[in-house]
Motif scaffolding. Structure first.
Motif, PDB file in Angstrom:
ATOM      1  N   ALA A  65       0.835  -1.201   0.000  1.00 13.87           N
ATOM      2  CA  ALA A  65       0.000   0.000   0.000  1.00 13.87           C
ATOM      3  C   ALA A  65       0.875   1.258   0.000  1.00 13.87           C
ATOM      4  O   ALA A  65       0.604   2.218  -0.731  1.00 13.87           O
ATOM      5  CB  ALA A  65      -0.927   0.001   1.210  1.00 13.87           C
ATOM      6  N   LEU A  66       1.927   1.252   0.814  1.00 14.77           N
ATOM      7  CA  LEU A  66       2.847   2.393   0.856  1.00 14.77           C
ATOM      8  C   LEU A  66       3.554   2.565  -0.483  1.00 14.77           C
ATOM      9  O   LEU A  66       3.742   3.692  -0.959  1.00 14.77           O
ATOM     10  CB  LEU A  66       3.865   2.207   1.977  1.00 14.77           C
ATOM     11  N   GLU A  67       3.943   1.464  -1.097  1.00 22.63           N
ATOM     12  CA  GLU A  67       4.593   1.522  -2.408  1.00 22.63           C
ATOM     13  C   GLU A  67       3.657   2.122  -3.456  1.00 22.63           C
ATOM     14  O   GLU A  67       4.066   2.940  -4.284  1.00 22.63           O
ATOM     15  CB  GLU A  67       5.038   0.122  -2.842  1.00 22.63           C
ATOM     16  N   THR A  68       2.393   1.707  -3.419  1.00 22.26           N
ATOM     17  CA  THR A  68       1.405   2.230  -4.377  1.00 22.26           C
ATOM     18  C   THR A  68       1.232   3.727  -4.201  1.00 22.26           C
ATOM     19  O   THR A  68       1.241   4.492  -5.180  1.00 22.26           O
ATOM     20  CB  THR A  68       0.056   1.522  -4.189  1.00 22.26           C
ATOM     21  N   ILE A  69       1.083   4.175  -2.967  1.00 22.74           N
ATOM     22  CA  ILE A  69       0.874   5.594  -2.701  1.00 22.74           C
ATOM     23  C   ILE A  69       2.120   6.408  -3.062  1.00 22.74           C
ATOM     24  O   ILE A  69       2.023   7.497  -3.649  1.00 22.74           O
ATOM     25  CB  ILE A  69       0.474   5.805  -1.234  1.00 22.74           C
ATOM     26  N   ASN A  70       3.297   5.886  -2.751  1.00 19.66           N
ATOM     27  CA  ASN A  70       4.534   6.590  -3.112  1.00 19.66           C
ATOM     28  C   ASN A  70       4.686   6.714  -4.628  1.00 19.66           C
ATOM     29  O   ASN A  70       5.142   7.748  -5.134  1.00 19.66           O
ATOM     30  CB  ASN A  70       5.748   5.860  -2.534  1.00 19.66           C
ATOM     31  N   ARG A  71       4.294   5.663  -5.351  1.00 24.04           N
ATOM     32  CA  ARG A  71       4.367   5.704  -6.815  1.00 24.04           C
ATOM     33  C   ARG A  71       3.412   6.754  -7.368  1.00 24.04           C
ATOM     34  O   ARG A  71       3.764   7.508  -8.293  1.00 24.04           O
ATOM     35  CB  ARG A  71       4.036   4.322  -7.387  1.00 24.04           C
ATOM     36  N   LEU A  72       2.212   6.841  -6.800  1.00 13.71           N
ATOM     37  CA  LEU A  72       1.250   7.841  -7.250  1.00 13.71           C
ATOM     38  C   LEU A  72       1.754   9.250  -6.979  1.00 13.71           C
ATOM     39  O   LEU A  72       1.548  10.164  -7.781  1.00 13.71           O
ATOM     40  CB  LEU A  72      -0.105   7.623  -6.563  1.00 13.71           C
ATOM     41  N   GLN A  73       2.430   9.431  -5.850  1.00 14.37           N
ATOM     42  CA  GLN A  73       2.980  10.749  -5.516  1.00 14.37           C
ATOM     43  C   GLN A  73       4.052  11.158  -6.517  1.00 14.37           C
ATOM     44  O   GLN A  73       4.104  12.312  -6.951  1.00 14.37           O
ATOM     45  CB  GLN A  73       3.556  10.740  -4.093  1.00 14.37           C
ATOM     46  N   LYS A  74       4.904  10.204  -6.907  1.00 14.02           N
ATOM     47  CA  LYS A  74       5.981  10.514  -7.860  1.00 14.02           C
ATOM     48  C   LYS A  74       5.425  10.773  -9.248  1.00 14.02           C
ATOM     49  O   LYS A  74       5.880  11.676  -9.959  1.00 14.02           O
ATOM     50  CB  LYS A  74       6.979   9.355  -7.899  1.00 14.02           C
ATOM     51  N   GLN A  75       4.447   9.972  -9.662  1.00 12.81           N
ATOM     52  CA  GLN A  75       3.878  10.107 -11.006  1.00 12.81           C
ATOM     53  C   GLN A  75       2.861  11.232 -11.112  1.00 12.81           C
ATOM     54  O   GLN A  75       2.529  11.656 -12.215  1.00 12.81           O
ATOM     55  CB  GLN A  75       3.216   8.788 -11.417  1.00 12.81           C
ATOM     56  N   ARG A  76       2.401  11.698  -9.962  1.00 14.99           N
ATOM     57  CA  ARG A  76       1.357  12.738  -9.928  1.00 14.99           C
ATOM     58  C   ARG A  76       0.181  12.344 -10.835  1.00 14.99           C
ATOM     59  O   ARG A  76      -0.252  13.111 -11.704  1.00 14.99           O
ATOM     60  CB  ARG A  76       1.914  14.108 -10.317  1.00 14.99           C
ATOM     61  N   THR A 146      -5.878  16.842 -12.252  1.00 14.18           N
ATOM     62  CA  THR A 146      -5.342  16.977 -10.893  1.00 14.18           C
ATOM     63  C   THR A 146      -5.071  15.604 -10.291  1.00 14.18           C
ATOM     64  O   THR A 146      -5.970  14.762 -10.238  1.00 14.18           O
ATOM     65  CB  THR A 146      -6.350  17.729  -9.993  1.00 14.18           C
ATOM     66  N   PRO A 147      -3.842  15.346  -9.828  1.00 13.27           N
ATOM     67  CA  PRO A 147      -3.544  14.058  -9.188  1.00 13.27           C
ATOM     68  C   PRO A 147      -4.451  13.845  -7.972  1.00 13.27           C
ATOM     69  O   PRO A 147      -4.658  14.771  -7.178  1.00 13.27           O
ATOM     70  CB  PRO A 147      -2.081  14.193  -8.762  1.00 13.27           C
ATOM     71  N   LEU A 186     -11.427   8.403 -17.331  1.00  8.34           N
ATOM     72  CA  LEU A 186     -10.273   9.181 -16.889  1.00  8.34           C
ATOM     73  C   LEU A 186      -8.952   8.465 -17.142  1.00  8.34           C
ATOM     74  O   LEU A 186      -7.884   9.057 -16.960  1.00  8.34           O
ATOM     75  CB  LEU A 186     -10.397   9.496 -15.394  1.00  8.34           C
ATOM     76  N   ASN A 187      -9.020   7.193 -17.525  1.00  6.77           N
ATOM     77  CA  ASN A 187      -7.838   6.361 -17.754  1.00  6.77           C
ATOM     78  C   ASN A 187      -6.930   6.327 -16.521  1.00  6.77           C
ATOM     79  O   ASN A 187      -5.712   6.518 -16.602  1.00  6.77           O
ATOM     80  CB  ASN A 187      -7.041   6.834 -18.974  1.00  6.77           C
ATOM     81  N   THR A 188      -7.524   6.072 -15.365  1.00 14.87           N
ATOM     82  CA  THR A 188      -6.761   6.017 -14.115  1.00 14.87           C
ATOM     83  C   THR A 188      -6.223   4.609 -13.879  1.00 14.87           C
ATOM     84  O   THR A 188      -6.611   3.651 -14.545  1.00 14.87           O
ATOM     85  CB  THR A 188      -7.652   6.376 -12.915  1.00 14.87           C
ATOM     86  N   SER A 189      -5.342   4.488 -12.911  1.00  7.72           N
ATOM     87  CA  SER A 189      -5.011   3.173 -12.384  1.00  7.72           C
ATOM     88  C   SER A 189      -6.121   2.803 -11.394  1.00  7.72           C
ATOM     89  O   SER A 189      -6.805   3.677 -10.857  1.00  7.72           O
ATOM     90  CB  SER A 189      -3.650   3.185 -11.688  1.00  7.72           C
ATOM     91  N   CYS A 211      -5.532  -2.667 -12.372  1.00  8.99           N
ATOM     92  CA  CYS A 211      -4.991  -2.287 -13.680  1.00  8.99           C
ATOM     93  C   CYS A 211      -4.268  -0.949 -13.554  1.00  8.99           C
ATOM     94  O   CYS A 211      -4.515  -0.184 -12.623  1.00  8.99           O
ATOM     95  CB  CYS A 211      -6.091  -2.198 -14.744  1.00  8.99           C
ATOM     96  N   ASP A 212      -3.367  -0.679 -14.508  1.00 11.69           N
ATOM     97  CA  ASP A 212      -2.636   0.593 -14.530  1.00 11.69           C
ATOM     98  C   ASP A 212      -3.290   1.622 -15.431  1.00 11.69           C
ATOM     99  O   ASP A 212      -3.180   2.820 -15.198  1.00 11.69           O
ATOM    100  CB  ASP A 212      -1.185   0.367 -14.981  1.00 11.69           C
ATOM    101  N   HIS A 213      -3.940   1.153 -16.490  1.00  7.60           N
ATOM    102  CA  HIS A 213      -4.587   2.054 -17.456  1.00  7.60           C
ATOM    103  C   HIS A 213      -5.992   1.526 -17.738  1.00  7.60           C
ATOM    104  O   HIS A 213      -6.169   0.635 -18.582  1.00  7.60           O
ATOM    105  CB  HIS A 213      -3.766   2.159 -18.741  1.00  7.60           C
TER     106      HIS A 213
END
Length: 249
Positions: A65-76, A146-147, A186-189, A211-213
Motif C-alpha cells: 500500500a505504501l509503495e502504491t501511494i509513493n508511486r502515485l505521488q511521484k507520477q502525480r 489533478t492528481p 479518466l484512464n486512471t489506475s 490495472c494501470d490504465h
C-alpha cells in the motif's frame, strides 16, 4: 456483550444475516453458519465501538500500500481504489495521513441535517474530501488533470437495471459499475483495498493492483476483478463482511 445484544436481543436483521450466509456458503452446515453469524455480530460490535472511539484506533499501511501511494505521488497521477463493506471500512478516512495527494471518497448525504453534519465532520477530520455521489462524475471529470486518490465502496446493490452481473459468492450478483466507467473515462489506475485486523484497535490496509490504465481494459473487467478479490477476502474470514446488508434482492 454488545455483539450478543445486537444479534440475540435486538436481533438486528438476523434473518437477513443468516439467509445471506446460507446462500453464500451452501456447503456449510447449520452449525457452521451459526458460528459465522455469531462471529459477525461480535465483529460488528467491535466496528461500532471503534467508530465511537476513533482516536484509539490505529491504521497501518502494508508495504504494498505504501509503495502504491509513493508511486502515485511521484507520477502525480490519478487512482481509483475500490473496497467493500469488509472490516472497518470507515478507517479509509485516515488515509490522508499517509500521503500529500488529495484523497476523496463518495458519500450520500443524510436526510437529517444535524446527523449529516456530524457524519461529515467526523469523516473529513483527517483531511478526506467527501464528494456527493450524485455530483462526483462531474467533479472528477472537471478535475481530471489533478492528481488524486478516489475511493469507492463498490459492493452495494445497484438495482437490477444498473451495474454489471458477476458470479459472486455462489450466485449471480449485480455489482456497482460507476467506478469502472469513471476509471475508463479518466484512464486512471485502479486498485483493490482490503482491511485486516492486526489485533485489538489496530488495522492494516492493503492495496492490490487491478490495472494501470483503465481505458485499455475491456468493459466489465475491472468490476469482475474487484468482485473476485472481495470474494477471496470474504472466504478467508467471512465474519468481517456486512452480512446484514440486503445484498441480493
Amino acid at each position: 456483550m454488545l455483539g450478543y445484544f445486537i444479534g440475540q436481543v435486538c436481533k438486528y436483521r438476523l434473518s437477513v444475516c443468516v439467509q445471506n450466509l446460507a446462500r453464500a456458503f451452501p456447503h456449510l452446515s447449520y452449525q457452521e453458519i451459526n458460528i459465522h453469524r455469531h462471529n459477525f455480530y461480535q465483529n460488528l460490535a467491535r466496528i461500532i465501538w471503534e467508530n465511537f472511539h476513533p482516536r484509539q484506533v490505529k491504521l497501518h499501511l502494508s508495504e504494498s500500500a505504501l509503495e502504491t501511494i509513493n508511486r502515485l505521488q511521484k507520477q502525480r497521477s490519478q487512482a481509483i481504489l475500490l473496497l467493500g463493506h469488509y472490516g472497518n471500512w470507515e478507517l479509509i478516512t485516515k488515509i490522508p495521513q499517509f500521503t500529500n495527494i488529495p484523497t476523496q471518497a463518495l458519500y450520500k448525504p443524510l436526510k437529517n441535517r444535524f446527523l449529516n453534519y456530524l457524519s461529515y465532520k467526523k469523516r473529513t477530520k483527517h483531511g478526506m474530501r467527501l464528494l456527493p455521489a450524485q455530483h462526483a462524475l462531474r467533479i472528477l471529470l472537471r478535475e481530471k488533470q489533478t492528481p488524486s486518490i478516489t475511493l469507492f465502496i463498490a459492493d452495494q446493490f445497484p438495482g437490477h437495471d444498473n451495474g454489471i452481473a458477476v458470479e459472486f459468492l455462489q450466485q449471480t450478483t449485480f455489482m456497482f459499475s460507476g467506478a469502472e466507467k469513471l476509471a475508463r473515462q479518466l484512464n486512471t489506475s485502479v486498485g483493490y483495498v482490503s482491511l485486516q485486523p492486526l489485533n485489538k484497535l489496530e488495522w492494516e490496509l492493503d492495496i492490490k493492483p487491478i490495472c494501470d490504465h483503465a481505458a485499455a481494459t475491456s468493459e466489465g473487467l475491472i468490476t469482475k476483478q474487484f468482485a473476485s478479490m472481495l470474494e477471496k477476502s470474504i472466504q478467508k474470514d467471512p465474519s468481517w463482511w456486512l452480512w446484514t446488508h440486503r445484498r441480493w434482492k
